[in-house]
Design an enzyme around this catalytic site. Structure first.
Site, PDB file in Angstrom:
ATOM      1  N   CYS A 327      16.907  64.062   5.939  1.00  0.00           N
ATOM      2  CA  CYS A 327      17.745  64.112   7.141  1.00  0.00           C
ATOM      3  C   CYS A 327      19.101  64.752   6.855  1.00  0.00           C
ATOM      4  CB  CYS A 327      17.938  62.693   7.696  1.00  0.00           C
ATOM      5  SG  CYS A 327      18.752  62.663   9.308  1.00  0.00           S
ATOM      6  N   ARG A 425      12.466  64.400  19.817  1.00  0.00           N
ATOM      7  CA  ARG A 425      13.130  63.342  19.059  1.00  0.00           C
ATOM      8  C   ARG A 425      14.620  63.622  18.916  1.00  0.00           C
ATOM      9  NH1 ARG A 425      14.669  61.016  14.246  1.00  0.00           N
ATOM     10  NH2 ARG A 425      13.953  58.857  14.104  1.00  0.00           N
TER      11      ARG A 425
END
Length: 496
Positions: A327, A425
Protein backbone atom coordinates in the site's frame (compact mmCIF):
# COMPACT_ATOMS: atom_id res chain seq x y z
CA UNK A 1 -14.59 -7.01 22.26
CA UNK A 2 -13.58 -4.95 25.26
CA UNK A 3 -16.19 -4.57 27.98
CA UNK A 4 -16.32 -0.90 29.09
CA UNK A 5 -16.76 -2.06 32.71
CA UNK A 6 -13.46 -3.94 32.54
CA UNK A 7 -11.19 -1.44 30.82
CA UNK A 8 -7.62 -0.97 31.96
CA UNK A 9 -7.16 2.58 33.32
CA UNK A 10 -3.38 2.37 32.97
CA UNK A 11 -3.61 1.51 29.28
CA UNK A 12 -6.21 4.20 28.65
CA UNK A 13 -4.18 6.82 30.48
CA UNK A 14 -1.06 6.05 28.46
CA UNK A 15 -2.89 6.22 25.13
CA UNK A 16 -4.56 9.45 26.18
CA UNK A 17 -1.17 10.91 27.08
CA UNK A 18 0.33 9.88 23.76
CA UNK A 19 -2.74 11.32 22.03
CA UNK A 20 -2.16 14.73 23.65
CA UNK A 21 1.21 14.87 21.89
CA UNK A 22 -0.34 13.79 18.58
CA UNK A 23 1.74 10.64 18.77
CA UNK A 24 0.67 7.72 16.57
CA UNK A 25 2.02 4.26 17.39
CA UNK A 26 2.91 1.52 14.92
CA UNK A 27 3.59 -2.12 15.80
CA UNK A 28 7.32 -1.31 15.86
CA UNK A 29 6.72 1.53 18.36
CA UNK A 30 5.65 -0.56 21.35
CA UNK A 31 6.15 -3.68 23.42
CA UNK A 32 3.80 -5.48 25.78
CA UNK A 33 4.34 -5.62 29.53
CA UNK A 34 4.83 -9.08 31.06
CA UNK A 35 2.81 -9.94 34.17
CA UNK A 36 2.63 -12.70 36.79
CA UNK A 37 0.91 -15.61 35.07
CA UNK A 38 -0.82 -18.87 35.86
CA UNK A 39 -1.54 -19.50 32.17
CA UNK A 40 0.36 -22.18 30.28
CA UNK A 41 0.57 -21.48 26.54
CA UNK A 42 -1.56 -24.57 25.86
CA UNK A 43 -4.31 -23.11 28.06
CA UNK A 44 -4.56 -19.78 26.23
CA UNK A 45 -7.90 -19.52 24.40
CA UNK A 46 -7.45 -17.47 21.25
CA UNK A 47 -10.94 -17.72 19.71
CA UNK A 48 -12.29 -14.35 18.60
CA UNK A 49 -15.14 -12.83 16.60
CA UNK A 50 -14.78 -11.43 13.09
CA UNK A 51 -18.36 -10.11 13.34
CA UNK A 52 -21.22 -10.30 15.80
CA UNK A 53 -22.14 -13.86 14.82
CA UNK A 54 -18.97 -15.20 13.18
CA UNK A 55 -16.60 -16.66 15.77
CA UNK A 56 -13.26 -18.13 14.73
CA UNK A 57 -11.18 -20.64 16.69
CA UNK A 58 -8.13 -19.10 15.04
CA UNK A 59 -8.83 -15.37 14.68
CA UNK A 60 -7.06 -14.85 11.36
CA UNK A 61 -8.77 -13.73 8.14
CA UNK A 62 -7.32 -13.67 4.63
CA UNK A 63 -7.61 -10.41 2.72
CA UNK A 64 -10.02 -9.97 -0.24
CA UNK A 65 -7.21 -9.35 -2.73
CA UNK A 66 -6.92 -10.96 -6.15
CA UNK A 67 -3.48 -12.38 -5.35
CA UNK A 68 -4.64 -13.72 -1.98
CA UNK A 69 -8.16 -15.14 -1.64
CA UNK A 70 -10.18 -17.31 -3.94
CA UNK A 71 -11.92 -20.58 -3.04
CA UNK A 72 -8.77 -22.63 -2.48
CA UNK A 73 -7.46 -20.10 0.06
CA UNK A 74 -10.86 -19.71 1.73
CA UNK A 75 -11.23 -23.48 2.15
CA UNK A 76 -7.74 -23.76 3.67
CA UNK A 77 -8.40 -20.82 6.00
CA UNK A 78 -11.70 -22.26 7.24
CA UNK A 79 -10.11 -25.66 7.82
CA UNK A 80 -7.39 -23.92 9.85
CA UNK A 81 -10.05 -22.33 12.04
CA UNK A 82 -9.94 -18.93 10.32
CA UNK A 83 -11.83 -17.36 7.43
CA UNK A 84 -11.13 -16.37 3.84
CA UNK A 85 -12.81 -13.42 2.13
CA UNK A 86 -13.35 -14.03 -1.60
CA UNK A 87 -12.28 -10.93 -3.54
CA UNK A 88 -14.40 -9.05 -6.09
CA UNK A 89 -11.46 -7.93 -8.20
CA UNK A 90 -9.97 -9.21 -11.46
CA UNK A 91 -12.26 -11.55 -13.47
CA UNK A 92 -14.64 -11.81 -10.52
CA UNK A 93 -18.08 -10.73 -11.73
CA UNK A 94 -21.06 -11.64 -9.52
CA UNK A 95 -21.55 -15.09 -11.05
CA UNK A 96 -17.86 -15.94 -10.82
CA UNK A 97 -17.74 -14.79 -7.20
CA UNK A 98 -20.86 -16.83 -6.45
CA UNK A 99 -19.17 -19.92 -7.90
CA UNK A 100 -16.11 -19.38 -5.68
CA UNK A 101 -18.20 -18.87 -2.55
CA UNK A 102 -20.31 -21.92 -3.42
CA UNK A 103 -17.18 -24.09 -3.72
CA UNK A 104 -16.27 -23.15 -0.16
CA UNK A 105 -19.74 -23.60 1.30
CA UNK A 106 -20.27 -27.00 -0.32
CA UNK A 107 -16.73 -28.31 0.21
CA UNK A 108 -17.79 -30.44 3.16
CA UNK A 109 -21.49 -30.76 2.33
CA UNK A 110 -22.55 -31.55 5.85
CA UNK A 111 -26.22 -31.18 4.95
CA UNK A 112 -27.17 -30.86 1.32
CA UNK A 113 -30.25 -28.69 1.64
CA UNK A 114 -31.36 -28.94 -1.99
CA UNK A 115 -30.16 -32.28 -3.38
CA UNK A 116 -30.50 -32.97 -7.08
CA UNK A 117 -33.73 -34.84 -7.82
CA UNK A 118 -35.45 -36.32 -10.85
CA UNK A 119 -39.08 -37.26 -11.34
CA UNK A 120 -39.97 -40.92 -11.76
CA UNK A 121 -41.20 -40.40 -15.35
CA UNK A 122 -37.80 -39.26 -16.69
CA UNK A 123 -35.95 -41.66 -18.98
CA UNK A 124 -32.51 -42.92 -18.01
CA UNK A 125 -31.13 -41.43 -21.22
CA UNK A 126 -32.42 -37.94 -20.41
CA UNK A 127 -30.98 -38.12 -16.91
CA UNK A 128 -27.57 -39.22 -18.20
CA UNK A 129 -27.57 -36.47 -20.84
CA UNK A 130 -28.37 -33.81 -18.25
CA UNK A 131 -25.67 -35.12 -15.92
CA UNK A 132 -23.12 -35.00 -18.75
CA UNK A 133 -24.16 -31.52 -19.84
CA UNK A 134 -23.78 -30.17 -16.29
CA UNK A 135 -20.50 -31.97 -15.61
CA UNK A 136 -21.77 -34.11 -12.74
CA UNK A 137 -19.38 -36.97 -12.02
CA UNK A 138 -21.80 -38.75 -9.68
CA UNK A 139 -24.75 -40.87 -10.77
CA UNK A 140 -26.83 -41.27 -7.60
CA UNK A 141 -30.01 -39.19 -7.37
CA UNK A 142 -33.16 -38.94 -5.29
CA UNK A 143 -36.46 -39.55 -7.08
CA UNK A 144 -39.82 -37.87 -6.52
CA UNK A 145 -43.23 -38.10 -8.15
CA UNK A 146 -45.28 -35.34 -9.75
CA UNK A 147 -46.56 -34.30 -6.29
CA UNK A 148 -42.97 -33.83 -5.01
CA UNK A 149 -43.26 -36.94 -2.80
CA UNK A 150 -40.12 -39.03 -2.26
CA UNK A 151 -40.47 -42.34 -4.12
CA UNK A 152 -36.94 -43.78 -4.32
CA UNK A 153 -33.30 -43.47 -5.37
CA UNK A 154 -31.40 -44.32 -8.50
CA UNK A 155 -27.69 -45.17 -8.43
CA UNK A 156 -24.80 -45.73 -10.80
CA UNK A 157 -25.55 -49.47 -10.80
CA UNK A 158 -29.03 -48.86 -12.20
CA UNK A 159 -27.58 -46.90 -15.10
CA UNK A 160 -24.77 -49.38 -15.64
CA UNK A 161 -26.88 -52.52 -15.89
CA UNK A 162 -29.96 -51.13 -17.62
CA UNK A 163 -30.16 -52.55 -21.15
CA UNK A 164 -32.74 -50.04 -22.33
CA UNK A 165 -31.92 -46.39 -21.63
CA UNK A 166 -35.46 -45.46 -22.62
CA UNK A 167 -36.79 -47.02 -19.45
CA UNK A 168 -38.07 -44.54 -16.89
CA UNK A 169 -36.42 -43.83 -13.59
CA UNK A 170 -39.52 -45.15 -11.81
CA UNK A 171 -39.23 -48.53 -13.54
CA UNK A 172 -35.71 -49.21 -12.35
CA UNK A 173 -35.16 -47.22 -9.14
CA UNK A 174 -34.84 -48.60 -5.61
CA UNK A 175 -38.27 -47.81 -4.14
CA UNK A 176 -38.69 -45.62 -1.08
CA UNK A 177 -39.87 -48.45 1.15
CA UNK A 178 -36.46 -50.08 0.75
CA UNK A 179 -34.53 -46.85 1.42
CA UNK A 180 -33.54 -45.82 4.95
CA UNK A 181 -34.49 -42.20 5.60
CA UNK A 182 -34.65 -39.81 8.56
CA UNK A 183 -36.96 -36.97 9.57
CA UNK A 184 -36.31 -33.33 8.75
CA UNK A 185 -34.16 -31.72 11.45
CA UNK A 186 -31.87 -34.73 11.97
CA UNK A 187 -28.48 -33.48 13.16
CA UNK A 188 -25.19 -34.39 11.55
CA UNK A 189 -24.25 -36.51 14.59
CA UNK A 190 -27.56 -38.41 14.43
CA UNK A 191 -27.13 -38.90 10.70
CA UNK A 192 -23.66 -40.34 11.21
CA UNK A 193 -24.88 -42.95 13.67
CA UNK A 194 -27.71 -43.96 11.35
CA UNK A 195 -25.44 -44.14 8.30
CA UNK A 196 -23.02 -46.38 10.20
CA UNK A 197 -25.86 -48.69 11.25
CA UNK A 198 -27.21 -49.06 7.73
CA UNK A 199 -23.73 -49.30 6.15
CA UNK A 200 -25.03 -46.99 3.46
CA UNK A 201 -23.80 -44.01 1.52
CA UNK A 202 -26.71 -41.59 1.75
CA UNK A 203 -29.50 -40.63 4.10
CA UNK A 204 -32.46 -38.63 2.71
CA UNK A 205 -34.30 -36.34 5.13
CA UNK A 206 -38.07 -36.20 4.70
CA UNK A 207 -40.81 -33.85 5.88
CA UNK A 208 -43.99 -35.11 7.53
CA UNK A 209 -45.59 -34.88 4.07
CA UNK A 210 -42.92 -37.24 2.71
CA UNK A 211 -41.19 -34.52 0.70
CA UNK A 212 -37.41 -34.27 0.40
CA UNK A 213 -35.95 -31.87 3.00
CA UNK A 214 -32.25 -32.58 2.55
CA UNK A 215 -29.58 -35.24 2.20
CA UNK A 216 -26.54 -36.44 4.16
CA UNK A 217 -23.69 -38.35 2.49
CA UNK A 218 -21.64 -40.74 4.62
CA UNK A 219 -18.33 -39.70 3.02
CA UNK A 220 -18.87 -36.02 3.82
CA UNK A 221 -20.36 -36.59 7.27
CA UNK A 222 -17.49 -38.86 8.29
CA UNK A 223 -14.91 -36.35 7.07
CA UNK A 224 -16.57 -33.51 8.95
CA UNK A 225 -16.85 -35.39 12.24
CA UNK A 226 -13.56 -37.26 12.09
CA UNK A 227 -11.16 -34.94 10.25
CA UNK A 228 -10.28 -32.61 13.13
CA UNK A 229 -13.59 -30.85 12.51
CA UNK A 230 -13.57 -29.28 15.97
CA UNK A 231 -11.03 -26.79 14.64
CA UNK A 232 -12.79 -26.01 11.37
CA UNK A 233 -14.82 -22.85 10.94
CA UNK A 234 -18.27 -24.26 10.15
CA UNK A 235 -21.90 -23.20 10.25
CA UNK A 236 -24.74 -24.95 12.08
CA UNK A 237 -25.06 -27.48 9.24
CA UNK A 238 -21.37 -28.42 9.35
CA UNK A 239 -20.46 -26.49 6.20
CA UNK A 240 -17.42 -24.23 6.00
CA UNK A 241 -18.01 -20.58 6.84
CA UNK A 242 -17.91 -18.28 3.83
CA UNK A 243 -17.19 -14.59 3.27
CA UNK A 244 -16.97 -12.34 0.23
CA UNK A 245 -16.27 -8.68 -0.48
CA UNK A 246 -18.40 -6.12 -2.30
CA UNK A 247 -17.78 -2.51 -3.26
CA UNK A 248 -19.67 0.66 -2.41
CA UNK A 249 -20.13 1.52 -6.09
CA UNK A 250 -23.69 1.79 -7.43
CA UNK A 251 -25.62 -1.48 -7.19
CA UNK A 252 -22.53 -3.70 -6.93
CA UNK A 253 -23.29 -4.95 -3.41
CA UNK A 254 -26.91 -5.76 -4.19
CA UNK A 255 -26.01 -7.37 -7.53
CA UNK A 256 -23.51 -9.66 -5.88
CA UNK A 257 -25.60 -10.50 -2.83
CA UNK A 258 -28.61 -11.34 -4.97
CA UNK A 259 -26.73 -14.34 -6.35
CA UNK A 260 -24.44 -15.17 -3.39
CA UNK A 261 -26.66 -14.79 -0.31
CA UNK A 262 -27.68 -18.46 -0.25
CA UNK A 263 -24.06 -19.49 0.37
CA UNK A 264 -22.77 -16.49 2.32
CA UNK A 265 -22.25 -16.06 6.08
CA UNK A 266 -20.61 -12.63 6.15
CA UNK A 267 -20.06 -9.88 3.59
CA UNK A 268 -17.17 -7.40 3.71
CA UNK A 269 -17.87 -3.89 2.44
CA UNK A 270 -14.47 -3.29 0.89
CA UNK A 271 -13.29 0.28 0.42
CA UNK A 272 -10.09 2.09 1.28
CA UNK A 273 -12.27 4.99 2.50
CA UNK A 274 -14.70 3.49 4.95
CA UNK A 275 -15.13 6.94 6.45
CA UNK A 276 -17.05 8.15 3.35
CA UNK A 277 -20.85 8.24 3.24
CA UNK A 278 -20.99 5.58 0.52
CA UNK A 279 -19.66 2.96 2.92
CA UNK A 280 -22.37 3.76 5.47
CA UNK A 281 -25.06 3.71 2.79
CA UNK A 282 -23.90 0.31 1.52
CA UNK A 283 -23.92 -1.14 5.05
CA UNK A 284 -27.41 0.19 5.66
CA UNK A 285 -28.71 -1.16 2.33
CA UNK A 286 -27.29 -4.62 2.97
CA UNK A 287 -28.70 -4.87 6.50
CA UNK A 288 -32.14 -3.74 5.30
CA UNK A 289 -32.24 -6.32 2.49
CA UNK A 290 -30.20 -9.17 4.00
CA UNK A 291 -30.53 -8.89 7.79
CA UNK A 292 -29.45 -12.49 8.31
CA UNK A 293 -25.98 -11.87 6.80
CA UNK A 294 -23.32 -10.24 8.98
CA UNK A 295 -21.65 -7.14 7.51
CA UNK A 296 -18.04 -6.18 8.22
CA UNK A 297 -17.26 -2.65 7.07
CA UNK A 298 -14.16 -0.54 6.57
CA UNK A 299 -11.48 0.37 6.16
CA UNK A 300 -11.30 3.09 8.80
CA UNK A 301 -8.70 4.34 11.25
CA UNK A 302 -10.56 6.79 13.47
CA UNK A 303 -13.13 6.42 16.20
CA UNK A 304 -15.84 8.70 14.83
CA UNK A 305 -16.00 6.90 11.47
CA UNK A 306 -16.16 3.61 13.36
CA UNK A 307 -19.15 4.81 15.39
CA UNK A 308 -20.98 5.89 12.23
CA UNK A 309 -20.47 2.51 10.57
CA UNK A 310 -21.81 0.71 13.63
CA UNK A 311 -24.78 3.09 13.71
CA UNK A 312 -25.42 2.20 10.06
CA UNK A 313 -25.61 -1.47 11.05
CA UNK A 314 -22.08 -2.85 10.75
CA UNK A 315 -21.52 -6.15 12.59
CA UNK A 316 -17.74 -5.82 12.45
CA UNK A 317 -15.15 -3.14 11.70
CA UNK A 318 -12.04 -3.45 9.54
CA UNK A 319 -9.26 -1.10 10.68
CA UNK A 320 -6.29 0.04 8.63
CA UNK A 321 -5.73 2.80 6.09
CA UNK A 322 -2.27 2.62 4.63
CA UNK A 323 -0.26 0.05 6.61
CA UNK A 324 -0.40 -2.82 4.09
CA UNK A 325 2.81 -4.22 2.61
CA UNK A 326 1.76 -3.25 -0.93
CA UNK A 327 0.00 0.00 0.00
CA UNK A 328 1.17 3.52 -0.90
CA UNK A 329 -1.88 5.42 0.37
CA UNK A 330 0.09 7.34 2.98
CA UNK A 331 2.86 8.22 0.52
CA UNK A 332 0.29 9.40 -2.03
CA UNK A 333 -2.25 11.15 0.21
CA UNK A 334 -0.37 11.87 3.42
CA UNK A 335 -3.40 10.57 5.32
CA UNK A 336 -3.31 7.68 7.77
CA UNK A 337 -3.02 6.66 11.41
CA UNK A 338 -0.28 4.24 12.57
CA UNK A 339 -1.92 0.90 13.17
CA UNK A 340 -1.66 0.41 16.97
CA UNK A 341 -3.21 3.81 17.57
CA UNK A 342 -5.83 3.22 14.86
CA UNK A 343 -6.89 -0.15 16.32
CA UNK A 344 -7.02 1.25 19.86
CA UNK A 345 -9.07 4.32 18.92
CA UNK A 346 -11.54 2.36 16.78
CA UNK A 347 -12.03 -0.36 19.41
CA UNK A 348 -12.41 2.20 22.20
CA UNK A 349 -15.02 4.14 20.23
CA UNK A 350 -17.42 1.16 20.17
CA UNK A 351 -16.76 -0.46 23.55
CA UNK A 352 -19.88 -2.18 24.80
CA UNK A 353 -21.53 -2.32 21.34
CA UNK A 354 -20.71 -6.00 20.83
CA UNK A 355 -19.03 -5.20 17.52
CA UNK A 356 -15.54 -6.69 17.00
CA UNK A 357 -12.57 -5.06 15.29
CA UNK A 358 -10.30 -6.64 12.68
CA UNK A 359 -6.77 -5.22 12.39
CA UNK A 360 -5.99 -5.16 8.66
CA UNK A 361 -2.45 -4.42 7.49
CA UNK A 362 0.95 -3.73 8.97
CA UNK A 363 1.58 -7.23 10.33
CA UNK A 364 5.26 -7.85 9.59
CA UNK A 365 6.40 -9.95 12.56
CA UNK A 366 4.81 -12.69 14.63
CA UNK A 367 4.69 -10.40 17.67
CA UNK A 368 2.40 -7.96 15.85
CA UNK A 369 -0.56 -10.34 16.21
CA UNK A 370 -0.45 -10.13 19.99
CA UNK A 371 0.14 -6.38 19.87
CA UNK A 372 -2.93 -5.89 17.68
CA UNK A 373 -5.11 -7.89 20.08
CA UNK A 374 -3.78 -6.00 23.12
CA UNK A 375 -4.70 -2.77 21.31
CA UNK A 376 -8.28 -4.00 20.95
CA UNK A 377 -8.44 -6.20 17.84
CA UNK A 378 -10.51 -9.39 17.91
CA UNK A 379 -9.04 -10.72 14.66
CA UNK A 380 -6.26 -9.83 12.25
CA UNK A 381 -6.33 -9.81 8.45
CA UNK A 382 -3.30 -11.01 6.50
CA UNK A 383 -2.44 -10.24 2.89
CA UNK A 384 1.19 -10.61 1.86
CA UNK A 385 1.88 -13.37 4.39
CA UNK A 386 -0.84 -15.53 2.82
CA UNK A 387 -0.13 -14.49 -0.77
CA UNK A 388 3.17 -16.31 -0.24
CA UNK A 389 1.46 -19.68 0.38
CA UNK A 390 0.60 -22.59 -1.89
CA UNK A 391 -3.12 -21.85 -1.67
CA UNK A 392 -3.02 -18.29 -3.05
CA UNK A 393 -4.31 -17.96 -6.64
CA UNK A 394 -1.00 -17.20 -8.37
CA UNK A 395 1.60 -19.62 -9.70
CA UNK A 396 5.08 -19.94 -8.20
CA UNK A 397 7.77 -17.97 -10.05
CA UNK A 398 11.47 -18.80 -10.00
CA UNK A 399 13.60 -15.66 -9.61
CA UNK A 400 17.38 -16.04 -9.24
CA UNK A 401 16.86 -19.65 -8.28
CA UNK A 402 14.40 -18.84 -5.47
CA UNK A 403 10.64 -19.47 -5.32
CA UNK A 404 8.30 -16.46 -5.20
CA UNK A 405 4.62 -15.74 -5.64
CA UNK A 406 3.15 -12.56 -7.17
CA UNK A 407 1.54 -10.07 -4.81
CA UNK A 408 -0.02 -6.70 -5.46
CA UNK A 409 -2.04 -4.11 -3.65
CA UNK A 410 -5.57 -3.57 -4.93
CA UNK A 411 -4.55 0.07 -5.40
CA UNK A 412 -1.58 -0.86 -7.62
CA UNK A 413 -1.41 0.28 -11.23
CA UNK A 414 -1.93 -3.27 -12.51
CA UNK A 415 -4.93 -3.94 -10.27
CA UNK A 416 -6.50 -0.60 -11.23
CA UNK A 417 -6.08 -1.46 -14.90
CA UNK A 418 -7.38 -5.02 -14.61
CA UNK A 419 -10.26 -4.59 -12.22
CA UNK A 420 -13.26 -2.30 -11.83
CA UNK A 421 -13.51 -3.68 -8.30
CA UNK A 422 -10.04 -2.33 -7.53
CA UNK A 423 -10.96 1.09 -8.88
CA UNK A 424 -14.19 1.05 -6.90
CA UNK A 425 -12.25 0.28 -3.72
CA UNK A 426 -10.40 3.56 -4.18
CA UNK A 427 -13.58 5.57 -4.86
CA UNK A 428 -13.23 5.39 -8.64
CA UNK A 429 -9.76 6.91 -8.69
CA UNK A 430 -7.23 5.67 -11.23
CA UNK A 431 -4.30 7.15 -9.29
CA UNK A 432 -2.24 4.21 -8.06
CA UNK A 433 -1.97 3.90 -4.26
CA UNK A 434 -0.20 0.55 -4.24
CA UNK A 435 2.63 -1.50 -5.69
CA UNK A 436 3.07 -4.97 -7.14
CA UNK A 437 5.89 -7.43 -6.91
CA UNK A 438 6.78 -10.80 -5.41
CA UNK A 439 6.90 -12.38 -1.96
CA UNK A 440 9.11 -15.37 -1.03
CA UNK A 441 7.17 -18.64 -1.14
CA UNK A 442 6.63 -20.02 2.38
CA UNK A 443 4.60 -23.24 2.02
CA UNK A 444 1.07 -24.02 3.15
CA UNK A 445 -1.60 -21.83 4.73
CA UNK A 446 -1.85 -24.15 7.73
CA UNK A 447 1.85 -23.66 8.49
CA UNK A 448 1.55 -19.87 8.42
CA UNK A 449 -1.67 -19.77 10.45
CA UNK A 450 -0.32 -22.19 13.05
CA UNK A 451 2.86 -20.13 13.41
CA UNK A 452 0.94 -16.92 14.13
CA UNK A 453 -1.49 -18.70 16.45
CA UNK A 454 1.37 -20.25 18.40
CA UNK A 455 3.10 -16.87 18.77
CA UNK A 456 -0.12 -15.34 20.11
CA UNK A 457 -0.52 -18.12 22.68
CA UNK A 458 3.07 -17.70 23.84
CA UNK A 459 2.55 -13.98 24.28
CA UNK A 460 -0.73 -14.38 26.15
CA UNK A 461 0.89 -16.82 28.54
CA UNK A 462 3.62 -14.27 29.29
CA UNK A 463 1.12 -11.47 29.90
CA UNK A 464 -1.12 -13.69 32.06
CA UNK A 465 -4.09 -13.62 29.68
CA UNK A 466 -6.30 -16.70 29.51
CA UNK A 467 -8.53 -15.37 26.70
CA UNK A 468 -8.41 -12.79 23.93
CA UNK A 469 -10.73 -10.55 25.94
CA UNK A 470 -8.43 -10.68 28.96
CA UNK A 471 -5.49 -9.82 26.71
CA UNK A 472 -7.40 -6.80 25.39
CA UNK A 473 -8.37 -5.64 28.87
CA UNK A 474 -5.32 -6.43 31.02
CA UNK A 475 -2.22 -6.12 28.88
CA UNK A 476 -0.44 -2.75 28.89
CA UNK A 477 2.08 -1.18 26.52
CA UNK A 478 5.59 0.19 26.81
CA UNK A 479 6.69 2.81 24.31
CA UNK A 480 9.98 1.72 22.73
CA UNK A 481 12.76 4.27 22.95
CA UNK A 482 15.15 4.70 20.00
CA UNK A 483 17.50 1.73 19.87
CA UNK A 484 15.21 -0.55 21.87
CA UNK A 485 14.10 -2.33 18.75
CA UNK A 486 17.61 -3.59 18.06
CA UNK A 487 17.88 -4.90 21.61
CA UNK A 488 14.65 -6.85 21.15
CA UNK A 489 15.83 -8.68 18.04
CA UNK A 490 18.73 -11.08 17.38
CA UNK A 491 22.02 -9.17 17.34
CA UNK A 492 25.80 -9.43 17.66
CA UNK A 493 26.04 -12.78 15.95
CA UNK A 494 26.23 -14.42 12.54
CA UNK A 495 22.78 -15.88 11.95
CA UNK A 496 22.60 -19.05 9.87
Amino acid sequence: MVNPEQVNPVKDARFELWETFGLGLAYTSVRLNPAPSEIDRTEAEIAGNFSRNIRLETPIVSSPMDTVTESRMAIAMAKAGGLGVIHHGRDMDPEAQRAEVRKVKLHLNGLIESPITFTDDRTLESVLNEADDKGWHFRTFLVEDSDKKFVGIITNSHFKYANDKQMTVGQIMKPAEKVTSAPEGTTIEQAYEKLKEMDGGMLPLLTEENQIAGLYLLSDVARILNDDAAHHSVDAAGRLLTAASVSTKGTDAMDRLSVMEKYLDVVVVDTSKGNLKWARKTVKDIKENYPEIDVVAGNVSDGESTKLLVKAGADGIRVGQGPGAACETIDVTGVGVPQVTAVYNCAKAIRGEGVPVCADGGITKLRDFSTAVAAGADTIMLGSKLAATAESPSEIKIINGQQYKPYRGMGSEGAMKDSAGARDRYDGSTLAEGVEGYVPYVGSVSEVVNLYASALKNSMSTTGSATLQEHQEKTTFILEAPGAGQEGSPHDMLIQ
